[in-house]
Design a protein around this motif. Structure first.
Motif, PDB file in Angstrom:
ATOM      1  N   ILE A 142       0.832  -1.201   0.000  1.00 38.31           N
ATOM      2  CA  ILE A 142       0.000   0.000   0.000  1.00 38.31           C
ATOM      3  C   ILE A 142       0.869   1.253   0.000  1.00 38.31           C
ATOM      4  N   ALA A 143       1.950   1.244   0.795  1.00 42.49           N
ATOM      5  CA  ALA A 143       2.840   2.407   0.848  1.00 42.49           C
ATOM      6  C   ALA A 143       3.523   2.646  -0.500  1.00 42.49           C
ATOM      7  N   ASN A 144       3.896   1.570  -1.191  1.00 42.67           N
ATOM      8  CA  ASN A 144       4.522   1.736  -2.505  1.00 42.67           C
ATOM      9  C   ASN A 144       3.554   2.338  -3.512  1.00 42.67           C
ATOM     10  N   LEU A 145       2.302   1.895  -3.486  1.00 48.26           N
ATOM     11  CA  LEU A 145       1.329   2.432  -4.428  1.00 48.26           C
ATOM     12  C   LEU A 145       0.955   3.875  -4.086  1.00 48.26           C
ATOM     13  N   VAL A 146       0.862   4.178  -2.798  1.00 45.27           N
ATOM     14  CA  VAL A 146       0.528   5.548  -2.409  1.00 45.27           C
ATOM     15  C   VAL A 146       1.685   6.483  -2.732  1.00 45.27           C
ATOM     16  N   GLY A 147       2.919   6.056  -2.455  1.00 46.75           N
ATOM     17  CA  GLY A 147       4.082   6.885  -2.720  1.00 46.75           C
ATOM     18  C   GLY A 147       4.621   6.796  -4.126  1.00 46.75           C
ATOM     19  N   ARG A 148       3.918   6.027  -5.006  1.00 47.48           N
ATOM     20  CA  ARG A 148       4.327   5.861  -6.410  1.00 47.48           C
ATOM     21  C   ARG A 148       5.754   5.307  -6.517  1.00 47.48           C
ATOM     22  N   ILE A 149       6.016   4.234  -5.755  1.00 53.08           N
ATOM     23  CA  ILE A 149       7.325   3.564  -5.758  1.00 53.08           C
ATOM     24  C   ILE A 149       7.155   2.193  -6.386  1.00 53.08           C
ATOM     25  N   ASP A 150       7.853   1.932  -7.495  1.00 46.18           N
ATOM     26  CA  ASP A 150       7.760   0.652  -8.202  1.00 46.18           C
ATOM     27  C   ASP A 150       6.311   0.273  -8.458  1.00 46.18           C
ATOM     28  N   VAL A 151       5.551   1.203  -9.020  1.00 45.57           N
ATOM     29  CA  VAL A 151       4.116   0.983  -9.218  1.00 45.57           C
ATOM     30  C   VAL A 151       3.870  -0.166 -10.194  1.00 45.57           C
ATOM     31  N   SER A 152       4.600  -0.189 -11.311  1.00 49.09           N
ATOM     32  CA  SER A 152       4.370  -1.233 -12.312  1.00 49.09           C
ATOM     33  C   SER A 152       4.689  -2.621 -11.755  1.00 49.09           C
ATOM     34  N   LYS A 153       5.777  -2.744 -11.015  1.00 50.70           N
ATOM     35  CA  LYS A 153       6.146  -4.027 -10.432  1.00 50.70           C
ATOM     36  C   LYS A 153       5.133  -4.479  -9.388  1.00 50.70           C
ATOM     37  N   THR A 154       4.710  -3.540  -8.555  1.00 49.50           N
ATOM     38  CA  THR A 154       3.742  -3.878  -7.505  1.00 49.50           C
ATOM     39  C   THR A 154       2.401  -4.275  -8.107  1.00 49.50           C
ATOM     40  N   GLU A 155       1.949  -3.546  -9.121  1.00 49.25           N
ATOM     41  CA  GLU A 155       0.682  -3.883  -9.775  1.00 49.25           C
ATOM     42  C   GLU A 155       0.768  -5.244 -10.451  1.00 49.25           C
ATOM     43  N   ALA A 156       1.915  -5.556 -11.040  1.00 45.11           N
ATOM     44  CA  ALA A 156       2.082  -6.870 -11.667  1.00 45.11           C
ATOM     45  C   ALA A 156       2.001  -7.987 -10.622  1.00 45.11           C
ATOM     46  N   GLN A 157       2.612  -7.776  -9.449  1.00 47.67           N
ATOM     47  CA  GLN A 157       2.537  -8.775  -8.381  1.00 47.67           C
ATOM     48  C   GLN A 157       1.091  -8.968  -7.903  1.00 47.67           C
TER      49      GLN A 157
END
Length: 367
Positions: free
Chosen positions: A118-133
């Motif tokens: 959640i923190a990565n998506l909120v802070g726009r950190i590795d969004v593509s990788k996180t969304e793929a996971q």
């Protein structure tokens, strides 16, 4: 003070597309889209997106928006609005329950991992990788995700039903208390009137006896009322202490994203029942083979050398006889015939000629 500042801020809101202000149009309604969270007035949304998907009209934003995704903003801060939406979406996918993990530590690690996503998506950190996971996990664990969502809905429904029941019980208790108070007040008033009437019609020597009798009547009524209250209270306590029905837990093996889940234990398939129990005559589960049975007919052959010399064993005769005696206990021929006839009747006849032939064969068999 804060309310006044908020009202002034609402009045100063301006649509970034048509530049209309709420100060000039108090009925203006602003909407946002979760794709980019840009705020615009409802008239601009209808004008731009009624014919189909279109790009966001805000300068610098190239997101494709659809009209059905627009909604009213809930929180004043748009960042809070975005974080709440992300958290809700991630928790709908990563909705594992504590019962699905081997230990409490594994469940805590899962919660920490979910907060990191959640923190990565909120802070726009590795969004593509996180969304793929997330997408990969959702596609591989769709059954468990839907099962846990169903359990959450059932728990929410049960909680609301329990709250409604408690509110209704509280209302009934208040109503019963008011009725009880009114009944007690009327009984006290009627007792006083009866006491005064008996004193007025009696003599001076009867006053003490009348007073004692009235006091006994009041004590009996109050004791009966307390007993009824205790009985109702005990019944309610027993109902509250009943254990709640446990929801089923769907265990699953470790996935690529979530670790520490309980292993799935697949039950062994039930083997088909063998009424003959193989070819071992002494291993049957519906009877026990004894060493010998009293029989005058068999006693003549039990110790007959001419019979035993050929290898004849009376235990084999016992086993075969018992097997034949018990073999048809679980067979219901009439039910099997009824099921067979029903299965034959349910099959449609292919052609008219076949139907005629079937009718003729049935007539011949009946004759």
């Amino acid at each position: 003070m804060a309310a006044n500042a908020m009202s002034r801020r609402d009045e100063d809101e301006v649509c970034p597309v048509c530049k209309s202000s709420r100060y000039l149009n108090p009925d203006m309604r602003f909407l946002i889209n979760p794709e980019c969270y840009h705020k615009m007035c409802e008239s601009c949304v209808d004008r731009i997106f009624s014919s189909g998907p279109a790009n966001c009209p805000v300068a610098g934003c190239r997101k494709t928006l659809r009209k059905n995704r627009f909604r009213t903003q809930t929180f004043e801060d748009i960042n809070v609005e975005r974080e709440v939406d992300i958290r809700r979406r991630v928790m709908q996918i990563l909705n594992r329950r504590e019962e699905e993990f081997d230990t409490k530590r594994n469940y805590d690690d899962f919660l920490e991992q979910r907060e990191e996503i959640i923190a990565n998506l909120v802070g726009r950190i590795d969004v593509s990788k996180t969304e793929a996971q997330l997408q990969k996990y959702a596609s591989e664990n769709m059954a468990s995700i839907r099962a846990n969502q169903t359990l959450e809905q059932e728990e929410a429904t049960s909680f609301q039903a329990r709250i409604s029941l408690e509110q209704e019980q509280a209302r009934i208790r208040r109503q019963a208390a008011r009725q009880e108070y009114e009944i007690e007040r009327r009984e006290v008033q009627a007792g006083r009137e009866d006491f005064l009437t008996r004193l007025a019609s009696g003599t001076s020597g009867d006053a003490a006896a009348i007073a004692r009798e009235g006091h006994k009547v009041l004590l009996k009524k109050s004791s009966a009322r307390r007993s009824e209250e205790d009985r109702i209270r005990q019944k309610q306590a027993a109902l509250r202490s009943e254990p709640a029905r446990g929801a089923g837990v769907s265990s699953a093996a470790d996935t690529g994203l979530v670790k520490g889940l309980r292993k799935i234990k697949t039950p062994e398939p039930e083997k088909p029942y063998d009424p003959f129990m193989g070819y071992v005559p002494e291993k049957r589960d519906y009877y026990s083979l004894q060493e010998s049975y009293p029989s005058q007919f068999l006693d003549n052959y039990r110790n007959n050398i001419s019979v035993l010399a050929g290898g004849y064993d009376l235990r084999e005769y016992y086993s075969r006889t018992l097997l034949e005696a018990f073999a048809g206990l679980s067979c219901f021929v009439d039910e099997e015939i009824t099921q067979r006839d029903a299965a034959r009747a349910s099959k449609p006849v292919a052609t008219e000629g076949a139907a005629i032939a079937a009718g003729q064969s049935g007539t011949e068999s009946s004759t």
